[in-house]
Design an enzyme around this catalytic site. Structure first.
Site, PDB file in Angstrom:
ATOM      1  N   HIS A 184     -17.371  15.604  22.245  1.00  0.00           N
ATOM      2  CA  HIS A 184     -17.424  14.540  23.258  1.00  0.00           C
ATOM      3  C   HIS A 184     -16.188  14.503  24.173  1.00  0.00           C
ATOM      4  O   HIS A 184     -15.504  13.499  24.318  1.00  0.00           O
ATOM      5  CB  HIS A 184     -17.819  13.173  22.677  1.00  0.00           C
ATOM      6  N   HIS A 210     -13.194  15.495   8.450  1.00  0.00           N
ATOM      7  CA  HIS A 210     -13.044  16.677   9.311  1.00  0.00           C
ATOM      8  C   HIS A 210     -11.864  17.497   8.818  1.00  0.00           C
ATOM      9  O   HIS A 210     -10.771  16.959   8.572  1.00  0.00           O
ATOM     10  CB  HIS A 210     -12.733  16.286  10.763  1.00  0.00           C
TER      11      HIS A 210
HETATM   12 FE1  FEO Z   1     -15.825   8.834  14.249  1.00  0.00          FE
HETATM   13 FE2  FEO Z   1     -15.948  11.984  12.952  1.00  0.00          FE
HETATM   14  O1  FEO Z   1     -16.641  10.394  13.647  1.00  0.00           O
END
Ligand code: FEO
Length: 400
Positions: free
Chosen positions: A24, A226
């Site tokens: 994004h 992540h």
């Molecule tokens: Fe806020 Fe990795 O999503």
């Protein structure tokens, strides 16, 4: 990649998105991962899912450990689609009636996103559930780290914190743990993540980390959704978040600019010379049309000085620079001193407009900036050098 047992009966079952290059609007040259965790025991627990298009891979990873039907409860730490997109398919495989634990805001957001009749179990901060096998899950609400619904899940007896987006990095490699990676590279990815995702919530994050610190949790492992898992010394990333959330700056200046016929670039070069002469240790000249906004923001996060240059184009700031400024404004960097500069042909509004933008961001503007018509002459470049010199001295609290 196959699931990895990161602690006895705790598996990382997430996926690697090797080829994503734009998350994004954030450049991800090293890809990213969507981590998910499976705890096997008397109660089998799945913590988080993955982006929708990777759900079959997640299911395959789960199947390598157990039949998805044997999962007893699912936890959703965060509703953003990179972690919840797989939920419809996962809940269908696990059983639609199985409990789905989430924060109060998570329950609202999941209902709005998916319109499914799931068995949502709202939890609040410090709430605990026993999952048998001598293990307990504790939930910690972490509102605005970085969505209103965000929470951590803590596996108490093992000292493992499943921290959702916090402490993460957009990095996909073959490595799983921090001790398998070069620390400066790992911290670079973590810093870029903080600068581009978490920075606007810094004041809240500082408070939240203090509150979590006061809980005195044993932290053997920090597992973000992540990137790499912190197990060697989770204190490294906690200390970094302490600095970043306080928006601590260094003796550093970033000079961002765009240029039409190199005049503003000549001004930028002279300003860089002045900053270096003032003793600024890290000076980063960046042409905005040659760098990604998310890399620029990573440099700006810990800089004391921000110099911004633009020619005037049709009475306006150059569009590529406005892109960066708009992005920067939303991320709310603080504690900066700034100045504007730019060349012009006949109207020359850019410096005044830049000053307004920088002022609106709460930056201190000790100088009115410099604008030069057409091509700068030697004495005009000396003025630019002087501007850089004075800004560099101010950055260090030295006499101007
Ligand atoms: Fe806020 Fe990795 O999503």
């Amino acid at each position: 990649m196959r699931p990895v047992e990161i602690a006895p009966n705790v598996f990382e079952v997430g996926v690697r998105d090797w080829n994503i290059r734009d998350f994004h609007g954030y450049s991800t040259p090293a890809g990213t991962t969507y981590n998910a965790f499976l705890i096997r025991g008397e109660t089998n627990v799945l913590i988080d899912t993955v982006k929708a298009e990777f759900t079959e891979e997640l299911l395959s990873n789960i199947r390598a450990v157990m039949d998805p039907k044997d999962i007893d409860i699912v936890v959703s730490n965060h509703t953003e689609m990179d972690h919840s997109g797989g939920l419809p398919r996962i809940m269908a495989a696990v059983g639609q009636d199985k409990p789905l634990y989430c924060s109060k805001m998570g329950a609202k957001n999941l209902a709005r996103h998916f319109r499914e009749n799931w068995n949502l179990k709202e939890v609040s901060s410090s709430e605990e559930i026993s999952i048998g096998s001598g293990r307990t899950l504790m939930f910690i609400e972490t509102r605005m780290l970085h969505w209103p619904d965000s929470m951590f899940t803590y596996l108490k007896e093992d000292g493992i914190l499943f921290s959702s987006d916090a402490f993460g990095q957009h990095y996909a490699g073959s490595e799983i743990f921090d001790d398998q990676m070069d620390m400066s590279e790992l911290l670079f990815h973590a810093k870029k993540y903080y600068a581009n995702i978490l920075l606007p919530f810094s004041a809240l994050i500082a408070k939240l980390l203090k509150a979590v610190g006061e809980m005195g949790l044993k932290l053997n492992m920090v597992c973000p959704d992540h990137g790499i898992i912190w197990r060697k010394d989770p204190g490294v990333i906690l200390d970094a978040y302490d600095r970043w959330s306080r928006q601590e700056t260094q003796n550093k200046a970033v000079v961002i600019y765009d240029t039409m016929w190199h005049s503003t670039e000549m001004m930028a070069d002279a300003i860089v010379g002045g900053l270096v002469e003032a003793g600024v240790e890290q000076v980063r000249p960046i042409s905005v049309r040659r760098s990604h906004r998310s890399d620029i923001m990573t440099e700006i996060m810990d800089a004391k000085v921000v110099m911004v240059g633009s020619p005037t184009l049709n009475n306006q700031i150059f569009p590529a620079l406005m892109d960066v400024l708009t992005y920067m404004k939303g991320l709310k960097p603080q504690g900066k001193i700034a100045a504007a500069f730019g060349s012009y042909g006949w109207s020359g509004e850019a410096v005044k407009l830049l000053n307004a933008e920088l002022s609106a961001m709460g930056f201190e503007l000790p100088e009115e900036g410099i604008r030069i018509q057409y091509v700068p002459e030697r004495d005009q470049l000396t003025l630019c050098h002087g501007l850089g010199l004075r800004m560099g001295l101010r950055a260090q609290g030295r006499e101007v």
